[in-house]
Scaffold this active site. Structure first.
Site, short mmCIF file in Angstrom:
data_model
loop_
_atom_site.label_atom_id
_atom_site.label_comp_id
_atom_site.label_asym_id
_atom_site.label_seq_id
_atom_site.Cartn_x
_atom_site.Cartn_y
_atom_site.Cartn_z
N HIS A 170 77.90 -40.31 -95.13
CA HIS A 170 78.12 -41.43 -94.21
C HIS A 170 76.94 -41.60 -93.27
O HIS A 170 76.04 -40.76 -93.19
CB HIS A 170 79.42 -41.22 -93.41
CG HIS A 170 79.41 -40.00 -92.54
ND1 HIS A 170 78.75 -39.95 -91.33
CD2 HIS A 170 79.98 -38.78 -92.72
CE1 HIS A 170 78.92 -38.75 -90.78
NE2 HIS A 170 79.66 -38.01 -91.62
N CYS B 70 80.42 -32.84 -93.79
CA CYS B 70 79.89 -34.05 -94.42
C CYS B 70 78.36 -34.09 -94.39
O CYS B 70 77.72 -33.29 -93.73
CB CYS B 70 80.42 -35.29 -93.71
SG CYS B 70 82.20 -35.53 -93.90
#
Length: 201
Positions: free
Chosen positions: A161, A177
């Site tokens: 992201h 992440c």
């Protein structure tokens, strides 16, 4: 070619490479995010831009084929590589990586969903550690830790992201992440598809 000409060319190549590195190091830093991207990462002190120590990798060493394109997240050099299915496109992006080995997952997965302006919700552990954090940050908010785009992986709660907090790029700063500059996730989002193969190593 004379020795003098070679020396002049070598100096020019060196200076050109140095200028590229200095230009990259001077990328602007965004305002701090109110909330941690995925982990409570202390980033006190002056804002610094960070460059990854890229290493060149070959997709053949990590994937059997390039069907649907491949994303290789190199946690060691803190970089994301992308190859299109027909190998006509190759991209290399600096990234943030998990803050600790306990939060790191390695292996092969795939993109299962693409989300524009994703909504962010803290995990139960994050909420326990930071009860003042909101229960939800809507997509499009300038403080959204997921940035402007997210590629959801088949592993629950793992994503590639964007981030508005550019200080996190090139660092161990996430709860698992992989984070990219917003301009980079916009490009990768346009190239990747549901089914793109992903490997974290």
């Amino acid at each position: 070619m004379t020795a003098e000409t070679r020396n002049t060319l070598n100096r020019r190549l060196f200076m050109g490479g140095a200028a590229t590195v200095l230009t990259a190091a001077a990328l602007p830093a965004s305002a701090q995010s109110t909330f941690g991207t995925e982990a409570d990462t202390p980033l006190d002190g002056p804002v610094r831009n960070n460059l990854s120590g890229f290493r060149m990798l070959n997709w053949q060493d990590y994937f059997p084929n390039t069907k649907n394109g491949v994303i290789l997240a190199d946690l060691q050099s803190r970089a994301v590589h992308y190859w299109s299915e027909d190998l006509s496109i190759y991209k290399l992006y600096p990234s943030s990586v998990p803050i600790s080995e306990e939060l790191t997952r390695r292996g092969t997965t795939e993109v299962i969903q693409k989300v524009e302006n994703p909504t962010w919700r803290p995990t139960k552990d994050q909420k326990r550690l930071h009860p003042d954090w909101p229960d939800v940050v809507p997509g499009g908010s300038p403080d959204n830790p997921l940035g402007v785009r997210a590629l959801y992986l088949s592993w629950p709660a793992y994503r590639v992201h964007g981030t508005h907090d550019t200080r996190k790029i090139g660092r161990r700063s996430s709860g698992g992440c992989i984070g990219l500059y917003n301009e980079h996730i916009l490009e990768l989002y346009s190239l990747a598809k549901v089914g793109t193969q992903v490997r974290l190593l």
